[in-house]
Enzyme design. Structure first.
Site, short mmCIF file in Angstrom:
data_model
loop_
_atom_site.label_atom_id
_atom_site.label_comp_id
_atom_site.label_asym_id
_atom_site.label_seq_id
_atom_site.Cartn_x
_atom_site.Cartn_y
_atom_site.Cartn_z
N LYS A 7 0.81 -1.22 0.00
CA LYS A 7 0.00 0.00 0.00
C LYS A 7 0.85 1.28 0.00
CE LYS A 7 -2.45 3.09 2.83
NZ LYS A 7 -2.67 3.55 4.20
N GLY B 266 -9.46 -0.82 0.30
CA GLY B 266 -8.45 -0.71 1.34
C GLY B 266 -8.80 0.36 2.35
N ALA B 267 -8.86 -0.02 3.63
CA ALA B 267 -9.21 0.93 4.69
C ALA B 267 -8.95 0.28 6.04
CB ALA B 267 -10.69 1.31 4.60
N TYR C 209 -14.40 5.93 12.68
CA TYR C 209 -14.45 5.13 11.45
C TYR C 209 -15.62 5.60 10.58
CZ TYR C 209 -15.81 1.34 8.35
OH TYR C 209 -16.19 0.62 7.25
N LYS D 5 -9.89 -10.96 10.40
CA LYS D 5 -10.43 -9.75 11.03
C LYS D 5 -10.54 -9.84 12.55
CE LYS D 5 -13.92 -7.71 9.14
NZ LYS D 5 -14.19 -6.49 8.40
N HIS E 99 -17.76 -16.07 14.47
CA HIS E 99 -17.45 -16.34 15.87
C HIS E 99 -18.30 -17.48 16.44
CE1 HIS E 99 -14.56 -13.15 16.30
NE2 HIS E 99 -15.41 -12.27 15.82
N GLY F 172 -30.86 -10.18 24.80
CA GLY F 172 -31.70 -9.31 23.98
C GLY F 172 -31.40 -9.38 22.51
#
Length: 310
Positions: A53, A76-77, A140, A178, A187, A203
């Site tokens: 990058k 890309g970020a 963000y 990630k 997950h 909840g």
């Protein structure tokens, strides 16, 4: 040649895969592989070249000739909603995007980029691509919002394609790197495979998000590029489904276990999108008419992919 920034990342690598699927191999991936685990997202894909990058930014700022470029998919970020280093965020998400945008505008290269539903903040209705509905909750979201605002000023005069996509809650293959920012489905699957009960916040039947399968996100990107449409568009399914629905689909695949409910963390209160649902009016009006996978459909496909070698 097609350039995909963030091409070793989650959405970027899925765009590379979709390009491969329609016969494109002349692809330059730009990324930062300091996290070397991301290489796994590219091992089964065909690309022509890889550039770091920082080297890429130096090249475009210098105005280097990178050859005949058909399009740039700018994925890309820094995508962490819990990152509060504002300088880092603005350098990576705002200034970097401006540099790539102007390189493309100067050469009439189609520029398609990742925005985010985080631009909408904590609202629970009217997720519409309009300034009055945008109030991000974190830096963000602000970095993505500010670039959208920058694009809005340029769009009326632009002589080449500029297209931004406000990604909602994306899940699917190639997100393993990630970590904590990977999807709930990822997950929950890990927890079940480790012999644990999958865990949700108490909840969770009331926490509803617009969950979109990454294959559908890639399809949207390619369609808009192929049809030359400019603008800023929501990229979701138009449906809000609960975290409970994600857990149910995950459990249905594994056919074992039950959900364990845990207390909602104090640090996320007031900074958490409890509800998202993309308004697809503008996306559909632009001509995109393909259906989007439901949570049940997408999670089932994702579970098959995740557990293919387990």
């Amino acid at each position: 040649m097609i350039i995909v920034t963030g091409g070793a990342g989650f959405i970027g690598s899925n765009i590379v895969k979709s390009l491969n699927d329609i016969g494109y191999r002349d692809i330059l991936v730009v990324d930062n592989l300091k996290d070397g685990t991301k290489f796994v997202n590219l091992v089964d894909l065909d690309i022509a070249d890889y550039v770091d990058k920082e080297d890429f930014v130096a090249s475009i700022v210098a105005g280097d000739d990178l050859g005949d470029i058909e399009a740039v998919f700018h994925e890309g970020a820094c995508s962490s909603t819990t990152e509060w280093d504002g300088k880092y965020m603005m350098d990576n998400n705002y200034q970097y995007s401006k540099d790539v945008l102007h390189y493309c505008l100067d050469r009439s290269i189609p520029f398609l980029y990742a925005s985010s539903a985080a631009t909408y903040g904590g609202r629970n209705d009217n997720f519409i691509e309009d300034r009055q509905y945008e109030q991000p909750l974190n830096v963000y979201g602000y970095s993505k919002f500010l670039f959208d605002q920058y694009v809005r000023e340029i769009l009326p005069e632009a002589e080449s394609q500029i297209c931004g996509f406000r990604y909602f809650n994306v899940y699917g293959p190639r997100e393993g790197h990630k970590g904590s920012m990977a999807s709930v489905a990822f997950h929950l699957n890990n927890q079940i495979n480790q012999g644990e009960n999958p865990k949700l916040f108490s909840g969770s039947e009331n926490f509803k998000r617009d969950f979109i399968y990454v294959g559908d996100v890639a399809a949207v990107n390619l369609w808009f590029w192929q049809n030359g449409v400019s603008g800023i568009f929501n990229c979701g399914t138009g449906r809000a489904e609960s975290f409970q629905a994600v857990a149910d689909a995950t459990l249905a695949f594994h056919n074992k276990g039950g959900v364990e409910y845990i207390e909602f963390p104090e640090k996320l209160k007031g900074r958490y999108q409890a509800y998202t649902q993309a308004d697809l009016t503008n996306l559909r009006a632009a001509g995109y008419d393909k259906p989007f996978k439901t949570v049940a459909e997408g999670v089932a496909e994702y579970m098959t992919w995740l557990n293919r070698t387990v």
